[in-house]
Scaffold this active site. Structure first.
Site, PDB file in Angstrom:
ATOM      1  N   ARG A  21       0.816  -1.203   0.000  1.00 26.04           N
ATOM      2  CA  ARG A  21       0.000   0.000   0.000  1.00 26.04           C
ATOM      3  C   ARG A  21       0.861   1.269   0.000  1.00 26.04           C
ATOM      4  NH1 ARG A  21      -1.691   0.732   4.407  1.00 26.04           N
ATOM      5  NH2 ARG A  21      -0.920  -1.048   5.587  1.00 26.04           N
ATOM      6  N   SER A  65      -1.401  -5.981   9.244  1.00 26.54           N
ATOM      7  CA  SER A  65      -0.890  -7.021   8.360  1.00 26.54           C
ATOM      8  C   SER A  65       0.391  -7.607   8.942  1.00 26.54           C
ATOM      9  CB  SER A  65      -0.607  -6.445   6.970  1.00 26.54           C
ATOM     10  OG  SER A  65      -1.789  -5.987   6.365  1.00 26.54           O
TER      11      SER A  65
END
Length: 532
Positions: free
Chosen positions: A60, A239
């Site tokens: 990201r 994550s």
């Protein structure tokens, strides 16, 4: 020319998006894979999995995410965490992106965010890449084909990786951009092929909308006891902390692996699929997830494979350590058909402590739970964001700061209220390092973590003998059947106990310094729970 099923009164032209080439609406998996192959977007792998790479962006880009400053959101957005974009900048961005799209082929999926119909939103995903359409078809929830005839989107997301933003003209940071406009109900993504931006844009959207309805949006996985949805558990974590791995427990029913809401009705998944990390994935340790990597339609992202046999290399991280697979929830045999559960009986806060200080499990009071939830301590793991090449200790409030449009206290107070209403037991679980910090110690054994979680979820851990942690004040079990007792006392796993003490004090000070920003907004009991 169009293909697929769509509301005849709700095509892109009706939204002012005109002049495109072929627009394909709501193609199913075989057609999307066929289109992606024809466009040379990837490779057909074993079992019909689709193998892709995402170029220079393999994670990201949180610093390139912007919210448009309009009067309706000016006082509710957490601007310290969300980069502002002007209305003029967004309008220019939208106009230039539409001009760039002229004559090009696009793929549209009409999907739903949220398994609870009472709180779901309709999302139209417009993607330049056919495999992005396949990806998001897995990750959001798919309406029945008959429901598409009357589908109207609440929000539209346009993802155009080949478009490069102009920071000066579009009031953004770089050529990569994720721009959210709540007034125009539009999200624009450009300059990155990383598919995770698609799903996280919808998650950020729900994180803004749901608190107004008293619903707690959560960056968490969730499961419940087999045959007993009332016995639910949620697993908060960034994550790399183990949300997907630990929730995919064959002895429990999986609700979802990443994004959920907690309403007056209970827990519900936002998504229709999973996005699991595959580095060092094995059939022995995680058979259910491993099996999905050779199932039809699973998207395999940034994995090295043998060019003759198409066998995947789960250990080769030369492309990225953030290699992943995306698949529909029903590929997990014990997945819930409804993707819903009851009010959580247990709340697990997952952290990956690269300092090697925190115990593998600790029981928290509600005030301590809010403290650690707002702190959101973990370590960013390699690949989840651009530039992260080794674990970096960080504080990501609510275990998901990049996706939080509102101030952290909004989510913290919602969580605390629901804990109080429903009496959930809260646990802090460290899946990080033991026996020393990163580079010296070793990763916490997953077998031990699973054993501790099983004891917590089944209730047997409540009967254990606990000690008070000298550094953080929470309760740590002294012994748990089947778990090496030394792991429960992190200090004893270090070769140099004094070095542990110094590291622990360093971490305590980091917690205290980080938490000062929340002191004006929290109650005294949470302040008291901060340390000791």
């Amino acid at each position: 020319m169009t293909s697929g099923r769509v509301n005849p009164n709700f095509k892109l032209e009706d939204q002012g998006i005109t002049g495109l080439g072929n627009v394909s609406y709501n193609l199913m998996e075989p057609a999307l894979i066929q289109a992606a192959l024809q466009r040379n977007e990837g490779t057909l792998g074993n079992g019909g999995a689709f193998l892709v790479t995402t170029g220079k962006f393999t994670g990201r880009s949180p610093k390139d995410k912007h919210v448009v400053m309009t009067p309706s959101v000016a006082d509710t957005i957490w601007w310290d965490n969300n980069a502002e974009m002007s209305v003029e900048g967004f309008d220019a961005l939208y106009e230039d992106m539409l001009a760039h799209m002229k004559g090009r082929d696009y793929f549209v999926q009409d999907l739903v965010g949220g398994a609870d119909p009472e709180h779901a939103i309709n999302v139209r995903m417009v993607t330049e890449l056919a495999w992005h359409n396949l990806f998001i078809r897995h990750l959001l929830r798919r309406p029945e084909r008959s429901e598409l005839d009357g589908f109207l989107a609440d929000f539209t997301v346009i993802n155009c990786p080949s478009f490069q933003a102009d920071p000066a003209k579009h009031n953004c940071r770089s050529e990569t951009v994720i721009a959210m406009n709540f007034d125009r109900k539009l999200i624009l993504i450009g300059g990155t092929e990383y598919a995770g931006e698609n799903k996280k844009s919808v998650f950020s959207l729900l994180n803004y909308l749901l608190p107004e309805k008293g619903i707690m949006p959560m960056h968490c996985s969730a499961n419940h006891a087999i045959g007993n949805p009332v016995d639910s558990a949620i697993f908060f974590g960034l994550s790399g902390t183990g949300k997907t791995t630990l929730s995919a427990d064959p002895s429990r029913t999986l609700i979802g692996d990443d994004e959920h809401g907690w309403s007056d009705n209970g827990t519900f998944n936002f998504e229709g699929g999973c996005y699991a990390k595959t580095i060092n994935l094995s059939a022995e340790a995680e058979p259910e997830i491993y099996a999905t990597t050779s199932k039809f339609g699973t998207v395999i992202e940034n994995m090295v494979f043998d060019e003759e046999t198409f066998e995947l290399d789960y250990e080769d991280s030369s492309l990225t350590q953030n290699m992943r697979c995306a698949y529909p929830l029903n590929y997990i045999s014990n997945a819930s058909e409804t993707a819903t559960g009851g009010h959580p009986k247990n709340i697990i806060l997952l952290t990956c402590d690269a300092y090697g200080v925190l115990p593998p499990i600790a029981r928290l009071t509600p005030a301590q739970a809010m403290y650690h939830f707002l702190s959101g301590f973990t370590s960013k793991t390699p690949g989840t964001e651009r530039g992260v090449v080794e674990p970096e200790p960080t504080f990501s409030t609510c275990f998901g700061a990049p996706f939080m449009p509102r101030r952290p206290e909004v989510y913290g107070n919602l969580l605390r209220k629901k804990i109080g209403q429903h009496g959930a037991t809260c646990w802090l679980v460290n899946t990080g390092w033991t026996g020393g910090a990163y580079g010296t110690g070793k990763r916490m054994p997953i077998k031990a973590t699973r054993g501790l979680l099983t004891a917590a979820l089944e209730g047997s851990l409540n009967d254990a003998t606990f000690r008070k942690d000298e550094n953080f004040g929470f309760e740590v079990p002294v012994t748990v059947a089947g778990v090496d007792a030394s792991l429960l006392d992190p200090r004893s796993t270090w070769a140099d106990a004094q070095a542990y003490d110094a590291q622990a004090q360093k971490l305590v000070k980091m917690f205290s310094a980080n938490f000062e920003q929340y002191l004006p907004f929290i109650d005294d009991d949470v302040k008291a729970a901060a340390i000791g």
